[in-house]
Design a protein around this motif. Structure first.
Motif, mmCIF file in Angstrom:
data_model
loop_
_atom_site.group_PDB
_atom_site.id
_atom_site.type_symbol
_atom_site.label_atom_id
_atom_site.label_comp_id
_atom_site.label_asym_id
_atom_site.label_seq_id
_atom_site.Cartn_x
_atom_site.Cartn_y
_atom_site.Cartn_z
ATOM 1 N N VAL A 85 61.130 65.030 -15.549
ATOM 2 C CA VAL A 85 60.386 65.011 -17.288
ATOM 3 C C VAL A 85 58.943 65.374 -17.059
ATOM 4 O O VAL A 85 58.440 65.220 -15.875
ATOM 5 C CB VAL A 85 60.672 63.547 -17.657
ATOM 6 C CG1 VAL A 85 59.897 62.639 -16.766
ATOM 7 C CG2 VAL A 85 59.949 63.328 -18.953
ATOM 8 N N TYR A 86 58.330 65.865 -17.889
ATOM 9 C CA TYR A 86 56.924 66.368 -17.794
ATOM 10 C C TYR A 86 55.916 65.358 -18.212
ATOM 11 O O TYR A 86 55.980 64.803 -19.483
ATOM 12 C CB TYR A 86 56.542 67.844 -18.396
ATOM 13 C CG TYR A 86 55.521 68.486 -18.164
ATOM 14 C CD1 TYR A 86 55.561 69.313 -17.323
ATOM 15 C CD2 TYR A 86 54.301 68.098 -18.777
ATOM 16 C CE1 TYR A 86 54.156 70.082 -17.077
ATOM 17 C CE2 TYR A 86 53.101 68.649 -18.664
ATOM 18 C CZ TYR A 86 53.141 69.743 -17.776
ATOM 19 O OH TYR A 86 51.702 70.470 -17.616
ATOM 20 N N ILE A 87 55.236 64.662 -17.225
ATOM 21 C CA ILE A 87 54.465 63.534 -17.842
ATOM 22 C C ILE A 87 53.059 64.062 -17.124
ATOM 23 O O ILE A 87 52.474 64.200 -16.212
ATOM 24 C CB ILE A 87 54.790 62.434 -16.923
ATOM 25 C CG1 ILE A 87 56.285 61.979 -17.112
ATOM 26 C CG2 ILE A 87 53.833 61.166 -17.101
ATOM 27 C CD1 ILE A 87 56.706 60.792 -16.121
ATOM 28 N N PRO A 88 52.281 64.245 -18.320
ATOM 29 C CA PRO A 88 50.794 64.554 -18.139
ATOM 30 C C PRO A 88 49.882 63.536 -17.747
ATOM 31 O O PRO A 88 50.257 62.203 -17.949
ATOM 32 C CB PRO A 88 50.278 65.268 -19.446
ATOM 33 C CG PRO A 88 51.271 64.371 -20.288
ATOM 34 C CD PRO A 88 52.496 64.403 -19.730
ATOM 35 N N GLU A 89 48.654 63.726 -17.146
ATOM 36 C CA GLU A 89 47.811 62.524 -16.732
ATOM 37 C C GLU A 89 47.425 61.862 -18.069
ATOM 38 O O GLU A 89 46.829 62.773 -19.046
ATOM 39 C CB GLU A 89 46.628 63.208 -16.203
ATOM 40 C CG GLU A 89 45.808 62.272 -15.449
ATOM 41 C CD GLU A 89 44.644 62.637 -14.709
ATOM 42 O OE1 GLU A 89 43.617 62.020 -14.273
ATOM 43 O OE2 GLU A 89 44.662 63.990 -14.291
ATOM 44 N N GLY A 90 47.401 60.566 -18.138
ATOM 45 C CA GLY A 90 46.844 59.999 -19.491
ATOM 46 C C GLY A 90 47.779 60.000 -20.697
ATOM 47 O O GLY A 90 47.272 60.192 -21.629
ATOM 48 N N ALA A 91 48.984 60.050 -20.291
ATOM 49 C CA ALA A 91 50.095 60.135 -21.248
ATOM 50 C C ALA A 91 49.606 59.009 -22.298
ATOM 51 O O ALA A 91 49.570 57.762 -22.015
ATOM 52 C CB ALA A 91 51.312 60.247 -20.810
ATOM 53 N N ARG A 92 50.115 59.375 -23.671
ATOM 54 C CA ARG A 92 49.571 58.300 -24.690
ATOM 55 C C ARG A 92 51.012 58.291 -25.610
ATOM 56 O O ARG A 92 50.996 57.273 -26.247
ATOM 57 C CB ARG A 92 48.533 59.014 -25.459
ATOM 58 C CG ARG A 92 47.051 58.590 -25.008
ATOM 59 C CD ARG A 92 46.069 59.329 -26.006
ATOM 60 N NE ARG A 92 46.249 60.596 -25.964
ATOM 61 C CZ ARG A 92 45.250 61.359 -26.754
ATOM 62 N NH1 ARG A 92 44.533 60.483 -27.860
ATOM 63 N NH2 ARG A 92 45.666 62.836 -27.040
ATOM 64 N N LEU A 93 51.868 59.282 -25.665
ATOM 65 C CA LEU A 93 53.342 58.959 -26.218
ATOM 66 C C LEU A 93 53.979 59.935 -25.727
ATOM 67 O O LEU A 93 53.832 60.713 -24.635
ATOM 68 C CB LEU A 93 52.765 59.779 -27.630
ATOM 69 C CG LEU A 93 52.801 61.166 -28.095
ATOM 70 C CD1 LEU A 93 53.108 61.398 -29.463
ATOM 71 C CD2 LEU A 93 51.198 61.445 -27.665
ATOM 72 N N ALA A 94 55.321 59.975 -26.152
ATOM 73 C CA ALA A 94 56.415 60.568 -25.502
ATOM 74 C C ALA A 94 56.962 61.357 -26.876
ATOM 75 O O ALA A 94 57.317 60.869 -27.898
ATOM 76 C CB ALA A 94 57.505 59.739 -25.042
ATOM 77 N N VAL A 95 57.485 62.626 -26.461
ATOM 78 C CA VAL A 95 58.417 63.280 -27.538
ATOM 79 C C VAL A 95 59.693 63.548 -27.029
ATOM 80 O O VAL A 95 59.829 64.124 -25.639
ATOM 81 C CB VAL A 95 57.618 64.689 -27.775
ATOM 82 C CG1 VAL A 95 58.461 65.539 -28.543
ATOM 83 C CG2 VAL A 95 56.129 64.622 -28.208
#
Length: 344
Positions: free
Chosen positions: A171-181
């Protein structure tokens, strides 16, 4: 077809082994040998429109969906209709022979033979009614493989602006994630990643509910279809207490829109439609539309409009993270504000 190199109009016999008999250069796609009737020239004509003049990247299946015939139904006729189309002649001839035989008092020749023809018709319709319908094949089936093999073989890479359909293992998890799609359509997941939705909005892109990180609010993207609508409810069941926002595509946004890329496939199970009805989230008209097998796929929505709609939603949800009143306001938004025209 037109040769993509010398622009000569080539007959089938003039392009053996996908090679132009005039300029002797090999091309990638022959419209006679792929299910979408695609050619190199057609791919190049479609790309500027789909990529918004090169400003966007799209997935392989978004390209394929744009090549599908603009028809209201991809479904073949029912077996009964097909049977009637093939057997109406025996029925007509048999009926005439029976009438003539009875009128002439000939109960042997005309009447018996006519009765046999009518029997053939009845048998054919009966077999059609009792036969199991074969699943409707996916019109995009095989297109990705053709593009990845034949196009790459000739040109060395996919066309500019095209990305493969979510080839990532994690799964693609960016730095500072705020929500999930959450989007089970890997073609759309690839589209969102390629156009930097994770980096711009701190959005985790997941294709399965098990990939969604803990605590984050979840935006669900889905086709306008019975399985798509079910995904939202299944996600809420799997993530109790979590903020789960249904971002569409809702049936009501497309089912009466002129030019919408709606396709009619196999009807969903009756109990699924009833279960959706019990949820109270769909109108009677939406349920009837879904029950007939209609669907509008996310890959068929014009990429620029799809990206704009997704961006608006994740921006509002991301901005509301951590602010309870605003988050409630974001949840009330519900479905994406989809454009009036759902065409490509």
């Amino acid at each position: 077809m037109i040769c993509p190199f010398c622009n000569k109009n080539l007959l089938l016999k003039e392009r053996p082994n996908r090679t132009c008999s005039h300029c002797k250069r090999r091309f990638a796609l022959d419209p006679k040998t792929n299910s979408l009737g695609m050619s190199d020239a057609r791919v190049r004509r479609l790309l500027p429109k789909l990529t918004d003049g090169g400003r966007l990247k799209i997935s392989v299946h978004q390209l394929g969906a744009a090549a599908l015939p603009r028809t209201a139904s991809a479904r073949s006729q029912s077996p009964v209709v097909e049977a009637l189309g093939c057997l109406w002649v025996p029925l007509l001839v048999g009926s005439i022979m029976v009438v003539v035989g009875v009128s002439a008092g000939d109960m042997d020749g005309f009447t018996i033979f006519g009765s046999i023809l009518i029997g053939i018709f009845v048998l054919g319709v009966t077999m059609a009614l009792t036969s199991k319908r074969k699943p409707t094949p996916n019109p995009l089936s095989g297109f990705r493989a053709i593009l990845l093999s034949d196009w790459v073989d000739v040109y060395g890479a996919l066309p500019a602006g095209i990305v493969d359909d979510f080839p990532y293992r994690r799964v693609y998890i960016p730095e500072g994630a705020r929500l999930a799609v959450l989007c089970p359509d890997r073609a759309i997941a690839a589209f969102l990643v390629a156009n930097e939705i994770p980096e711009r909005y701190g959005a985790v892109i997941a294709t399965e509910v098990e990939q969604v990180p803990d605590a984050l609010p979840v935006v669900v993207l889905h086709d306008a279809s019975a399985p798509g609508c079910r995904l939202v409810m299944r996600t809420r069941e799997a993530l109790p207490g979590r903020t789960v926002i249904d971002a569409g595509l809702p049936p009501r946004a497309v089912m009466r829109t002129p030019g919408a890329p709606a396709r009619r496939g196999d009807k969903p199970a009756k109990d699924l439609v009833e279960w959706l009805g019990e949820s109270g989230t769909l109108t009677k008209d939406e349920l009837e539309w879904l029950a007939k097998g209609w669907t509008v796929a996310l890959v068929a929505i014009r990429p620029a409009k799809l990206l704009a709609a997704v961006s608006r939603t994740v921006e509002r949800v991301g901005a509301a993270t951590g602010q309870d009143p605003e988050r409630r306001k974001a949840e009330s938004v519900g479905f994406l504000t989809w454009p009036g025209e759902a065409g490509r």
